[in-house]
Motif scaffolding. Structure first.
Motif, PDB file in Angstrom:
ATOM      1  N   UNK A  10       0.586  -1.232   0.020  1.00  0.00           N
ATOM      2  CA  UNK A  10       0.334  -0.454   0.012  1.00  0.00           C
ATOM      3  C   UNK A  10       1.144   0.787  -0.239  1.00  0.00           C
ATOM      4  N   UNK A  67       2.728   1.274  -3.453  1.00  0.00           N
ATOM      5  CA  UNK A  67       1.312   2.139  -3.961  1.00  0.00           C
ATOM      6  C   UNK A  67       1.177   3.662  -4.035  1.00  0.00           C
ATOM      7  N   UNK A 104       4.174   5.059  -5.531  1.00  0.00           N
ATOM      8  CA  UNK A 104       4.325   5.090  -7.071  1.00  0.00           C
ATOM      9  C   UNK A 104       3.455   5.840  -8.098  1.00  0.00           C
ATOM     10  N   UNK A 105       2.368   5.681  -7.516  1.00  0.00           N
ATOM     11  CA  UNK A 105       1.258   6.701  -7.905  1.00  0.00           C
ATOM     12  C   UNK A 105       1.609   8.168  -7.333  1.00  0.00           C
ATOM     13  N   UNK A 152       4.326   8.978  -8.499  1.00  0.00           N
ATOM     14  CA  UNK A 152       6.013   8.974  -9.778  1.00  0.00           C
ATOM     15  C   UNK A 152       4.938   9.250 -10.433  1.00  0.00           C
ATOM     16  N   UNK A 153       3.974   8.289 -10.850  1.00  0.00           N
ATOM     17  CA  UNK A 153       2.851   8.323 -12.122  1.00  0.00           C
ATOM     18  C   UNK A 153       2.250   9.394 -12.801  1.00  0.00           C
ATOM     19  N   UNK A 154       1.587  10.030 -11.331  1.00  0.00           N
ATOM     20  CA  UNK A 154       0.719  11.258 -11.587  1.00  0.00           C
ATOM     21  C   UNK A 154       1.763  12.712 -11.976  1.00  0.00           C
ATOM     22  N   UNK A 185       3.939  12.473 -13.854  1.00  0.00           N
ATOM     23  CA  UNK A 185       4.894  12.126 -14.497  1.00  0.00           C
ATOM     24  C   UNK A 185       3.913  12.721 -15.697  1.00  0.00           C
ATOM     25  N   UNK A 186       2.512  12.086 -15.833  1.00  0.00           N
ATOM     26  CA  UNK A 186       1.453  12.237 -16.650  1.00  0.00           C
ATOM     27  C   UNK A 186       0.271  13.901 -16.583  1.00  0.00           C
ATOM     28  N   UNK A 187       0.308  14.225 -15.411  1.00  0.00           N
ATOM     29  CA  UNK A 187      -0.827  15.334 -15.080  1.00  0.00           C
ATOM     30  C   UNK A 187      -0.534  15.810 -16.599  1.00  0.00           C
ATOM     31  N   UNK A 188      -1.296  16.710 -16.684  1.00  0.00           N
ATOM     32  CA  UNK A 188      -1.237  17.628 -17.380  1.00  0.00           C
ATOM     33  C   UNK A 188      -2.164  19.753 -17.253  1.00  0.00           C
ATOM     34  N   UNK A 189      -2.852  18.740 -15.853  1.00  0.00           N
ATOM     35  CA  UNK A 189      -3.363  20.022 -15.103  1.00  0.00           C
ATOM     36  C   UNK A 189      -2.908  20.034 -13.145  1.00  0.00           C
ATOM     37  N   UNK A 190      -2.138  20.508 -12.819  1.00  0.00           N
ATOM     38  CA  UNK A 190      -1.665  20.218 -11.402  1.00  0.00           C
ATOM     39  C   UNK A 190      -1.194  21.802 -10.829  1.00  0.00           C
ATOM     40  N   UNK A 221      -1.092  20.247  -4.754  1.00  0.00           N
ATOM     41  CA  UNK A 221      -1.045  18.856  -5.213  1.00  0.00           C
ATOM     42  C   UNK A 221       0.662  18.247  -5.285  1.00  0.00           C
ATOM     43  N   UNK A 271      -0.913  24.311 -15.549  1.00  0.00           N
ATOM     44  CA  UNK A 271      -0.811  23.530 -17.106  1.00  0.00           C
ATOM     45  C   UNK A 271       1.083  23.785 -17.240  1.00  0.00           C
TER      46      UNK A 271
END
Lengths: 350, 350
Positions: free
Chosen positions: A262, A265, A268-269, A271-273, A275-280, A284, A336
């Motif tokens: 957990x 998780x 890594x999540x 990290x994933x967010x 690496x991926x987010x377009x608006x933050x 956050x 953005x």
């Protein structure tokens, strides 16, 4: 303004110093007032200007300080004021209203002076990591240098006299900014805060008094400044901080043995967010970086060095982002471009 | 059991057929009962066995059907029952209790028969994409083949007689499984459902009657089966489905022009989480894949083909996951191995 600062890490985020994975920074502030001039809150503009002029002269006379620069706060644009607050060089209060105030920033940002905040001079020394003693020594050295020129209001019984009586005595506020995700996740944090408070220390959020806890970052500082020596206060803060680090490490061990997947998780999540987010938002980012910092401490994520985590944290703050990208922006556009910048930073790292 | 099925996409998830990015599948079920034997709910075990035996014979006699296989439900282990439900080859009700029921699966899973569910025989034809007409023709062909051997209960006035009166008449239930994230995000979905309902159609969640909406997937089917011809019902469902596709595409255009970054953020974050998570439930996967499917439809994410989205959706279902990994697992372990499997699948794709 301050273009030379934006390129490099803030003094509190270099990642240097002891235990810097848990203790982000150590800070010591000394409140000083010049004899025979009223406190800033009651001084007339001419008196306030005189204080600035006195401090300026004292700085120029000190070979230790004269590499830095004094800025009159009325010359500092709004964006740069926010930038200085984010950079922990001034208090948010200092930047509200701008009459007859000035700011000194030393060569490496480790030393700064707020002139005409609540007191005539607030000396600040700032270091990365758990470095309370050396940070106090730095502030003390600045105090000595200024005292060569300025006569500070000192009472043999009370110690230093200050605008607010809660600061009288040593006039010192020493603090650490500490990252406690383990204690938050195991829900032990309330208990630790209550213990720390009983020991005469104060626990606050990221931006000091009245601010919210953000990214599991807590500011711990001495509450009393009267009736104890600087050395005693420093020693007490250092001792308690070491105790909290031990609690934090124990809670991480508990998490690792009882909820390894957990926790990994969560890390890594994050990290994933990132690496991926377009608006933050900046909030956050601060919270997600808390998970990455934990991941680095626990050995889960090795791909992202502490320096990069600190850099992303800093340039995600609204004013830093705008200065870094050299563009004033509304919040929507910032969210953005912040996401885009973070993706770039993380792409080059792995 | 069913090892040959787990390796390949389910019939409703091949990604073939018209508009298969929005309409996942088309299904037609026909309820049939053999004359002079009581409905399954009131039949004695011997009568129910007789029905199985009759259907079995009819299947063997049909060169169109005899490539498939009849399985007695008492021989099917619990995990495989769940597997068949996830695969849309049987209804959840069919798998509750296991006395004197049987299941026929055709060579390509496009045809299946539930024997002794609510009716003696439920013929199911299933296709990927918006293929209502050809799916009906397939079901109709099976009906004709079985009718060569079996005498179905048919009343010239009422049509086919069924166990539950709501199915009497054509005995037909035609449905599409449709993905409507645009209408959900623009909050137009309630309005669309209310319009569809007025046209005599029913809107349900992912697993039919009484099930929750999952991953923005909706099942739309004809409500009435009496007083209209099969052709009319099929045509009406096709027409309404095309209308809904148009609404969905319009809402996607609205989203793209009014909240492009927010939508792309949602899509990329879903991708980031799927690539990073260490613990993930089937429900979360279904919801995240909805965002990826939208991303593919809108051209935001081109890296992940529809086939891969469909494969991940299918093997994330609890029973599919266990059969795919050939290991019975508790939910906690499933969530960990599901996350691992998805990371692998996505790694090889980009």
């Amino acid at each position: 303004m301050f273009e030379e600062l934006i390129k490099k890490p803030a003094a509190w985020l270099t990642g240097e110093g002891k235990n810097s994975e848990i203790v982000l920074s150590s800070r010591v502030r000394l409140a000083r007032n010049i004899s025979s001039i009223p406190f800033p809150s009651v001084a007339i503009p001419e008196e306030r200007e005189k204080i600035i002029s006195f401090v300026n002269k004292a700085v120029q006379k000190s070979s230790f300080l004269n590499g830095g620069k004094v800025h009159n706060s009325s010359e500092i644009p709004k964006l740069d004021k926010d930038f200085l607050v984010e950079r922990h060089l001034v208090s948010p209060e200092f930047m509200r209203g701008s009459n007859n105030k000035a700011l000194y920033i030393g060569e490496e940002e480790k030393i700064s002076l707020m002139i005409n905040e609540e007191d005539h001079v607030r000396i600040q020394a700032l270091n990365s990591g758990l470095e309370i003693k050396s940070t106090f020594e730095l502030a003390d050295k600045v105090d000595t240098e200024l005292s060569n020129t300025l006569e500070f209001n000192f009472d043999p019984d009370f110690g230093y006299l200050t605008s607010c009586p809660t600061n009288a005595g040593t006039g010192m506020r020493a603090s650490v900014l500490i990252h406690l995700p383990g204690l938050v996740l195991t829900k032990e944090i309330e208990n630790v805060i209550s213990q720390v408070t009983k020991l005469g220390l104060t626990v606050r959020g990221f931006y000091g008094e009245g601010s919210d806890v953000l990214g599991n970052l807590f500011q711990i500082s001495n509450q009393t400044t009267l009736g104890k020596s600087e050395e005693d206060l420093i020693e007490s803060l250092e001792k308690v901080t070491n105790q909290i680090i031990e609690y934090e490490n124990n809670s991480r061990k508990t998490l690792y043995s009882e909820a390894k997947e957990q926790i990994e998780d969560k890390i890594w999540r994050a990290f994933g967010i990132l690496r991926s987010a377009r608006v933050i938002t900046s909030t956050e980012v601060t919270n997600l970086l808390s998970a990455l910092r934990l991941g680095l401490g626990m050995g889960t994520i090795k791909e992202i060095p502490l320096g990069l985590i600190n850099q992303i944290l800093l340039i995600s703050f609204p004013a830093h982002l705008q200065k870094y990208l050299n563009k004033e922006m509304e919040p929507n556009e910032r969210d953005i471009l912040r996401a885009e910048l973070i993706r770039e930073k993380l792409k080059s790292s792995i």
